[in-house]
Every structure is written in structure tokens, then in C-alpha cells.
Design an enzyme around this catalytic site. Structure first.
Site, PDB file in Angstrom:
ATOM      1  N   THR A  48       0.837  -1.210   0.000  1.00 20.79           N
ATOM      2  CA  THR A  48       0.000   0.000   0.000  1.00 20.79           C
ATOM      3  C   THR A  48       0.866   1.253   0.000  1.00 20.79           C
ATOM      4  OG1 THR A  48      -1.756  -1.183   1.169  1.00 20.79           O
ATOM      5  CG2 THR A  48      -1.850   1.218   1.220  1.00 20.79           C
ATOM      6  N   CYS A  49       1.957   1.209   0.729  1.00 23.28           N
ATOM      7  CA  CYS A  49       2.850   2.370   0.821  1.00 23.28           C
ATOM      8  C   CYS A  49       3.501   2.689  -0.525  1.00 23.28           C
ATOM      9  CB  CYS A  49       3.925   2.117   1.874  1.00 23.28           C
ATOM     10  SG  CYS A  49       3.260   1.706   3.498  1.00 23.28           S
ATOM     11  N   SER A  50       3.971   1.667  -1.211  1.00 25.50           N
ATOM     12  CA  SER A  50       4.706   1.858  -2.462  1.00 25.50           C
ATOM     13  C   SER A  50       3.817   2.009  -3.689  1.00 25.50           C
ATOM     14  CB  SER A  50       5.655   0.681  -2.700  1.00 25.50           C
ATOM     15  OG  SER A  50       6.707   0.717  -1.768  1.00 25.50           O
TER      16      SER A  50
END
Length: 161
Positions: A48-50
Site C-alpha cells: 500500500t505504501c509503495s
């Protein structure tokens, strides 16, 4: 206690990998006399972060800065080298600050720590974004689930500026 709108950020020192090598960045250097968008992720290189959270900030960087923001920073409980590699591979090096809160001191002082040991990540940061004006939180957007990046995403912060 979790940080809230109107609170002053705690004093902290981060590590950041730059094109010139590792540097220390203090909260005073980053926030004093400035309007800064700060967002936090549970971990560099995590899906989700990347794939969702960071790309929105990189794509909307110029639009955010055009609204009177002096700087944008992402913070994670990862070491300096991981954050530096994430900055490089994402194309974000030199565009936003990739701050290493390696020991979670800043994250814990904010009350934003979360134990993700069940997912093999250990102590990490909750996912959030905030607008900080001269070291004081003026907007705060906390995700209910670390696997989502909606209320703390770049589009949401742009609406608040």
C-alpha cells in the site's frame, strides 16, 4: 496519548539519505517557520505504501507546493538505508524528504505507534498525514486501517489546503 490538531510536534532527530550522503534532520530544521505536509507509512516498500500512498504525493508534489507548502516529508520506522533505497527506486530522492525514524522515537512520542508483529513487521507507524505550520499540527488525517491510504492520501490533503 495521540497527537491532535493544535499540538506542537515533539522534538526529534531523523536520519535522511541524500545525494550527498546521510544527514540528520531535526524537527526544528524541518518545521520551524514553515508549512509542511508530513505523512507516515507503516513501512517502505510495503504494497500500500509503495503502490498507493507514496506515488500520490510524488505525482501531486507540485500542486501541493503551489498551495503555499514549503516542504513534503514521509516518515517510517525503517532504517536510513531502506528509506534511501525507497527514495531512489521511487524517483522521490530530492523531491520530498524520506525520514528514517529508525527507533520509532518520534512515532511513539506522537502516540502513532502500532504493533504489527502478527504481520512480521514489529513496531511501526500508523498511516496518517498532517499539515504542520511552524511545528504545530493544523490538520490530521489518521487511517483506521494500515492497509488503506484514502484519508491520508495526497488527494485528501490537497482538498484541505
Amino acid at each position: 496519548m495521540t497527537i491532535a490538531v493544535g499540538d506542537k510536534l515533539p522534538t526529534a532527530t531523523f536520519k535522511e539519505k541524500t545525494a550527498d550522503g546521510p544527514v540528520e534532520v531535526t524537527t526544528e530544521q524541518l518545521f520551524k517557520g514553515k508549512r509542511v505536509v508530513l505523512f507516515a507509512v507503516p513501512g517502505a516498500f510495503t504494497p500500500t505504501c509503495s503502490l498507493n500512498h507514496l506515488p500520490g504525493y510524488l505525482e501531486n508534489r507540485d500542486a501541493i507546493l503551489a498551495r503555499g507548502i514549503d516542504d513534503i516529508a514521509v516518515v517510517a520506522v525503517n532504517d536510513l538505508h531502506v528509506m534511501g533505497a525507497w527514495a531512489t527506486t521511487s524517483g522521490g530522492m530530492g523531491k520530498i524528504h524520506f525520514l528514517s525514524d529508525w527507533n520509532a522515537a518520534f512515532t511513539k512520542a506522537l502516540g502513532m505507534d502500532i504493533d504489527l508483529s502478527a504481520g512480521t513487521l514489529g513496531i511501526r507507524s500508523k498511516r496518517y498525514s498532517m499539515l504542520v505550520e511552524d511545528g504545530v499540527v493544523t490538520k490530521l488525517n489518521l487511517e483506521e486501517s494500515p492497509g488503506q491510504a484514502t484519508v491520508s492520501g495526497a488527494a485528501a490533503i490537497l482538498e484541505q489546503l
